[in-house]
Motif scaffolding. Structure first.
Motif, PDB file in Angstrom:
ATOM      1  N   MET A 198       0.833  -1.195   0.000  1.00 43.04           N
ATOM      2  CA  MET A 198       0.000   0.000   0.000  1.00 43.04           C
ATOM      3  C   MET A 198       0.878   1.260   0.000  1.00 43.04           C
ATOM      4  N   ASN A 199       0.399   2.310  -0.684  1.00 44.57           N
ATOM      5  CA  ASN A 199       1.096   3.601  -0.644  1.00 44.57           C
ATOM      6  C   ASN A 199       0.642   4.369   0.580  1.00 44.57           C
ATOM      7  N   PHE A 200       1.578   4.906   1.323  1.00 43.18           N
ATOM      8  CA  PHE A 200       1.222   5.680   2.515  1.00 43.18           C
ATOM      9  C   PHE A 200       1.612   7.141   2.342  1.00 43.18           C
ATOM     10  N   PHE A 201       0.717   8.028   2.764  1.00 43.60           N
ATOM     11  CA  PHE A 201       1.021   9.460   2.778  1.00 43.60           C
ATOM     12  C   PHE A 201       0.830   9.981   4.186  1.00 43.60           C
ATOM     13  N   LYS A 202       1.842  10.656   4.713  1.00 42.37           N
ATOM     14  CA  LYS A 202       1.730  11.253   6.055  1.00 42.37           C
ATOM     15  C   LYS A 202       1.171  12.660   5.908  1.00 42.37           C
ATOM     16  N   GLY A 203       0.155  12.999   6.701  1.00 41.81           N
ATOM     17  CA  GLY A 203      -0.414  14.335   6.589  1.00 41.81           C
ATOM     18  C   GLY A 203      -1.363  14.633   7.717  1.00 41.81           C
ATOM     19  N   GLU A 204      -2.413  15.369   7.397  1.00 37.79           N
ATOM     20  CA  GLU A 204      -3.302  15.861   8.434  1.00 37.79           C
ATOM     21  C   GLU A 204      -4.720  15.886   7.895  1.00 37.79           C
ATOM     22  N   ILE A 205      -5.682  15.605   8.786  1.00 36.39           N
ATOM     23  CA  ILE A 205      -7.080  15.691   8.376  1.00 36.39           C
ATOM     24  C   ILE A 205      -7.516  17.158   8.450  1.00 36.39           C
ATOM     25  N   THR A 206      -8.182  17.620   7.397  1.00 38.95           N
ATOM     26  CA  THR A 206      -8.713  18.995   7.413  1.00 38.95           C
ATOM     27  C   THR A 206     -10.134  18.936   6.884  1.00 38.95           C
ATOM     28  N   SER A 207     -10.697  20.108   6.643  1.00 35.71           N
ATOM     29  CA  SER A 207     -11.946  20.097   5.901  1.00 35.71           C
ATOM     30  C   SER A 207     -11.846  21.126   4.788  1.00 35.71           C
ATOM     31  N   ALA A 208     -12.398  20.751   3.663  1.00 36.97           N
ATOM     32  CA  ALA A 208     -12.403  21.659   2.525  1.00 36.97           C
ATOM     33  C   ALA A 208     -13.835  21.786   2.050  1.00 36.97           C
TER      34      ALA A 208
ATOM     35  N   LYS B  55     -14.486   4.880  10.885  1.00 41.06           N
ATOM     36  CA  LYS B  55     -14.999   4.195  12.075  1.00 41.06           C
ATOM     37  C   LYS B  55     -15.413   5.210  13.122  1.00 41.06           C
ATOM     38  N   ASN B  56     -14.603   6.273  13.214  1.00 44.62           N
ATOM     39  CA  ASN B  56     -14.876   7.340  14.172  1.00 44.62           C
ATOM     40  C   ASN B  56     -15.005   8.645  13.396  1.00 44.62           C
ATOM     41  N   PRO B  57     -15.719   9.658  13.963  1.00 40.07           N
ATOM     42  CA  PRO B  57     -15.836  10.946  13.278  1.00 40.07           C
ATOM     43  C   PRO B  57     -14.449  11.516  12.983  1.00 40.07           C
ATOM     44  N   LEU B  58     -14.277  12.105  11.804  1.00 43.76           N
ATOM     45  CA  LEU B  58     -12.976  12.638  11.424  1.00 43.76           C
ATOM     46  C   LEU B  58     -12.787  14.020  12.045  1.00 43.76           C
ATOM     47  N   GLN B  59     -11.772  14.146  12.900  1.00 42.49           N
ATOM     48  CA  GLN B  59     -11.496  15.414  13.568  1.00 42.49           C
ATOM     49  C   GLN B  59     -10.454  16.201  12.781  1.00 42.49           C
ATOM     50  N   PRO B  60     -10.818  17.371  12.234  1.00 45.92           N
ATOM     51  CA  PRO B  60      -9.814  18.185  11.549  1.00 45.92           C
ATOM     52  C   PRO B  60      -8.652  18.510  12.496  1.00 45.92           C
ATOM     53  N   GLY B  61      -7.468  18.503  11.964  1.00 50.09           N
ATOM     54  CA  GLY B  61      -6.291  18.779  12.789  1.00 50.09           C
ATOM     55  C   GLY B  61      -5.573  17.525  13.236  1.00 50.09           C
ATOM     56  N   THR B  62      -6.229  16.347  13.109  1.00 56.98           N
ATOM     57  CA  THR B  62      -5.581  15.100  13.518  1.00 56.98           C
ATOM     58  C   THR B  62      -4.467  14.736  12.551  1.00 56.98           C
ATOM     59  N   LYS B  63      -3.287  14.411  13.125  1.00 55.47           N
ATOM     60  CA  LYS B  63      -2.202  13.896  12.277  1.00 55.47           C
ATOM     61  C   LYS B  63      -2.568  12.476  11.858  1.00 55.47           C
ATOM     62  N   ALA B  64      -2.452  12.194  10.563  1.00 50.28           N
ATOM     63  CA  ALA B  64      -2.927  10.890  10.083  1.00 50.28           C
ATOM     64  C   ALA B  64      -2.064  10.375   8.937  1.00 50.28           C
TER      65      ALA B  64
ATOM     66  N   LEU C 165      -7.385   4.999   6.438  1.00 52.33           N
ATOM     67  CA  LEU C 165      -6.876   6.174   7.130  1.00 52.33           C
ATOM     68  C   LEU C 165      -6.489   5.760   8.550  1.00 52.33           C
ATOM     69  N   PHE C 166      -5.259   6.105   8.947  1.00 46.83           N
ATOM     70  CA  PHE C 166      -4.791   5.688  10.269  1.00 46.83           C
ATOM     71  C   PHE C 166      -4.356   6.892  11.071  1.00 46.83           C
ATOM     72  N   ASP C 167      -4.586   6.815  12.373  1.00 49.00           N
ATOM     73  CA  ASP C 167      -4.082   7.837  13.280  1.00 49.00           C
ATOM     74  C   ASP C 167      -2.551   7.738  13.287  1.00 49.00           C
ATOM     75  N   ALA C 168      -1.869   8.883  13.111  1.00 50.46           N
ATOM     76  CA  ALA C 168      -0.411   8.832  12.995  1.00 50.46           C
ATOM     77  C   ALA C 168       0.229   8.394  14.302  1.00 50.46           C
ATOM     78  N   GLU C 169      -0.439   8.678  15.404  1.00 50.29           N
ATOM     79  CA  GLU C 169       0.170   8.358  16.689  1.00 50.29           C
ATOM     80  C   GLU C 169      -0.111   6.918  17.119  1.00 50.29           C
ATOM     81  N   SER C 170      -1.391   6.547  17.195  1.00 47.80           N
ATOM     82  CA  SER C 170      -1.740   5.201  17.668  1.00 47.80           C
ATOM     83  C   SER C 170      -1.594   4.172  16.554  1.00 47.80           C
ATOM     84  N   GLU C 171      -1.483   4.611  15.322  1.00 50.21           N
ATOM     85  CA  GLU C 171      -1.375   3.750  14.143  1.00 50.21           C
ATOM     86  C   GLU C 171      -2.636   2.916  13.913  1.00 50.21           C
ATOM     87  N   LEU C 172      -3.736   3.267  14.604  1.00 49.00           N
ATOM     88  CA  LEU C 172      -4.978   2.505  14.431  1.00 49.00           C
ATOM     89  C   LEU C 172      -5.839   3.131  13.350  1.00 49.00           C
ATOM     90  N   ARG C 173      -6.728   2.298  12.810  1.00 52.11           N
ATOM     91  CA  ARG C 173      -7.614   2.771  11.744  1.00 52.11           C
ATOM     92  C   ARG C 173      -8.598   3.791  12.290  1.00 52.11           C
TER      93      ARG C 173
END
Ligand SMILES: Nc1ncnc2c1ncn2[C@@H]1O[C@H](COP(=O)(O)OP(=O)(O)O)[C@@H](O)[C@H]1O
Ligand SMILES: [Mg+2]
Lengths: 313, 361
Positions: B240-250, B271-280, B352-360
């Motif tokens: 799989m291709n991985f991109f490190k970034g951040e969740i935002t809203s557009a 699985k969970n509501p997407l919080q803008p600002g989360t590193k993912a 989409l994975f949380d950058a810190e916990s590495e969970l989906r």
């Protein structure tokens, strides 16, 4: 096809014109008298002579009569071959106590060697198998003791063992000597077997356990049939070691049970009468014959067993 | 359905090294479970514990609702097949098959019947009188399977049975094992480090890493919805291709930004509501990216770097959002290095994975 053949010929001709066909090709020839060969074969020949000359002298001398020995050169072949010394060494030579030659010692050595070899190999192979394949309480301690045992000089243990045997009441008997040989062979043989069994694939042992085989079934039906080479190695080590033993034979037995080596010493070092070199030589060869035959018969298996133990990872 | 094998809080230590730590696993009756993980993660150790060949430091093992933690391997109703085949070299194939039965003291007629049945199922009849040394790798592994078959066990354990075979035999025997499972309907636990074997054979896959089960699911769920970053990276080839970034809203819709490139997340089933600002971390499989297809909300330009034609498909490597990524396209679509392409993504298949916990997420 024809076109292809023509093409090949043309290509070969082109190659030849460039000299690539006449150049080096295939096996590189090596000169017969290179420095490397001279050193190699020279060393091997010297070593072979070094070991063979004494044997030659012994055989030659044993076939001469005493007058001929006194007159001649030790390297010259016998003028008149006589088997008299051999007969004397076997049946009539005097050992201080009696005069029935080496035959008595030969019988004793057989009666010492056969049970010692069988018992020590049997016990050591089971020990080695248990150490290599099964986990049991105290196995580390047991193993350490064995390793240490393999390195203790046995002169240290002779006196204590004499006392132990005396207390048990088998000091001076054949069984006493057999027990001693079995004990002293144990460390090195157990290590030998342990290393061999540990080199066999572990999954084979696991498969046998899943199939329901227990300790003895796995030993007799799986491990033993796979281990012929190492048993041959152990047999050679034990037969030659026990047959050639002198020290234990003197220390742990009474004169009527003396092994062949001790009797040989008594014949050769006997102070009465003239020194009969031909009888001494014949007696020595007779004594060395058993290990010699063992090597000749099983030399190939011996080397193969050692190699198998060393290479299998 | 009933559970067939149940592992409870299993812990195994070799001296100070903990290989398995409080592992729990329930396997259903008739299920084909694959333990998948890289080398050294404890798969064989777990299998050996189930077989009774290793004594666990702590925990329990149940087979058919019976606590077998202290039972001998032969009393557990299991048969095992090893990577190295582990055939008894001095015995003929027939003797290899019947060894366990003869040890158990079964009568001759019954032994012959079972050997005949096993050799018919595995088609090794003509080989019965041969020694293992005279068999090919594939034949040896068939005999090894037969040895488990004759004992009429409830549970088959396989420890990387195909790893010593060449690629062609491996795929043949793989199909055969699957067929065997469909016919016999026994519970099978199968250890492998090969994800193709896992995906093709399993009812469920347990992905293991350092003695822990990372995810236990059916193959499609594992492939489409990996639980965490490790599973996502482990399953799938090319990866799989991985991109490190951040969740935002557009425009009031959730989006993901990496290196100034925005991916709209329309269609992503979070699985969970997407919080803008989360590193993912955004994961896109090479086969879920379309090249020069119809325009979508996510259409990006990229440049082809390298092309790897593989016959049936073609793998192209692109420079995108400041990193290298791979895309799988049909084998007859060729791109030269330097070509400009338009990329589009199916976000319903993205991860989409949380950058810190590495969970989906
Ligand atoms: N007998 C042993 N003694 C010590 N460590 C072991 C032993 N057997 C396995 N290990 C260790 O346990 C870990 C898991 O091994 P294993 O279960 O064989 O892994 P795999 O997933 O490749 O089958 C490895 O790190 C290995 O080094
Ligand atoms: Mg393994």
């Amino acid at each position: 096809m024809a076109d292809q053949a023509t093409l090949n010929t043309v290509a070969a001709a082109a190659d030849a014109s460039r000299g690539s066909l006449s150049g080096p090709r295939g096996n590189r020839p090596r000169p017969l008298f290179s420095t490397r060969n001279i050193v190699l074969y020279g060393t091997l020949t010297l070593a072979a002579i070094y070991y063979l000359v004494p044997l030659y002298v012994m055989v030659v001398t044993s076939l001469k009569s005493m007058p001929e020995i006194r007159m001649g050169n030790i390297f010259s072949p016998p003028v008149e071959i006589t088997f008299e010394p051999w007969v004397k060494a076997w049946a009539q030579a005097c050992t201080g106590l009696n005069c029935d030659g080496l035959s008595r010692g030969f019988g004793n050595s057989i009666r010492i060697t056969i049970p010692s070899v069988i018992i020590s190999i049997l016990i050591a192979s089971i020990n080695g198998y248990a150490l290599a394949n099964w986990r049991f309480k105290g196995m580390e301690t047991f193993f350490t003791v064995l390793v240490i045992g393999a390195f203790i000089p046995y002169q240290v243990m002779i006196y204590p063992i004499v006392i132990v045997l005396r207390e048990i009441g088998i000091y001076g008997t054949l069984s006493g000597l057999i027990v001693v040989h079995t004990i002293f062979g144990m460390p090195i043989l157990t290590l030998l077997f342990r290393n061999y069994f540990a080199s066999l694939p572990e999954e084979l042992f696991k498969a046998a356990r899943v199939d329901g085989a227990g300790f003895w079934n796995i030993y007799f039906r799986i491990m033993l049939p796979m281990s012929l080479p190492i048993f041959v190695v152990a047999m050679i080590i034990q037969i030659t070691g026990i047959w050639n033993d002198f020290l234990f034979g003197v220390v742990f037995t009474r004169p009527e049970y003396y092994p062949m080596t001790v009797q040989l010493n008594n014949i050769v070092n006997s102070v009465q009468g003239v020194k009969e070199y031909n009888v001494n030589m014949a007696a020595t060869i007779l004594t060395g014959l058993v290990p010699l035959i063992v090597y000749f018969v099983s030399g190939k298996l011996f080397v193969r067993g050692i190699a198998a133990g060393a290479v299998k990872g | 359905m009933n559970t067939s094998v149940s592992v409870k809080d299993l812990t195994l230590k070799f001296g100070a090294v903990t290989v398995l730590d409080k592992l729990n696993l329930d396997i259903k009756d008739g299920e084909f479970l694959v333990l998948l993980g890289s080398s050294g993660c404890g798969k064989s150790t777990l299998l050996n514990c189930i077989a009774g060949l290793l004594e666990p430091t702590d925990g329990q093992i149940f087979i058919k609702d019976k606590n077998v933690t202290w039972e001998e391997p032969k009393d557990r109703g299991i048969g095992m097949v090893f990577q190295s085949y582990a055939l008894y070299p001095q015995m003929s194939v027939e003797k290899n098959l019947s060894f366990g039965l003869r040890i158990a003291g079964m009568d001759k007629a019954e032994i012959d019947k079972r050997v005949a049945r096993a050799s018919e199922i595995l088609q090794i009849g003509p080989l019965l009188q041969r020694k293992p040394a005279a068999l090919s790798g594939g034949q040896r592994q068939r005999v090894a399977i037969g040895r488990a078959l004759v004992r009429d066990v409830d549970v088959f354990l396989f420890d990387e049975p195909l790893s010593n075979l060449d690629a062609k035999l491996r795929s043949e025997l793989r199909v055969e094992i699957k067929r065997l499972h469909q016919n016999l309907k026994n519970t099978m636990i199968y250890v492998t480090h090969d994800q193709i074997e896992a995906l093709t054979l399993a009812d469920r896959i347990a992905i293991m890493r350092s003695g822990l089960i990372q995810q236990l699911d059916d193959p499609m769920t594992i492939y489409n919805e990996p639980n965490n970053l490790y599973v996502a990276g482990f399953i799938g080839s090319p990866a799989m291709n991985f991109f490190k970034g951040e969740i935002t809203s557009a425009d009031g819709r959730p989006a993901f930004v990496t290196n100034g490139v925005t991916f709209m997340l329309d269609g992503y089933r979070a699985k969970n509501p997407l919080q803008p600002g989360t590193k993912a971390v955004l994961g896109l499989r090479p086969e879920h990216i379309s090249v020069d297809g119809p325009e979508t909300v996510n259409t990006h330009q990229a440049v082809v770097e390298i092309e790897e034609p593989m016959g049936a498909d073609n793998l192209i490597w692109l420079k995108h959002a400041g990193q290298s990524m791979s895309v799988r396209i049909g084998g007859n679509r060729r791109y030269r290095p330097g070509a400009q392409v338009k990329l589009a993504y199916d976000m319903s298949l993205a991860s989409l994975f949380d950058a810190e916990s590495e969970l989906r997420i």
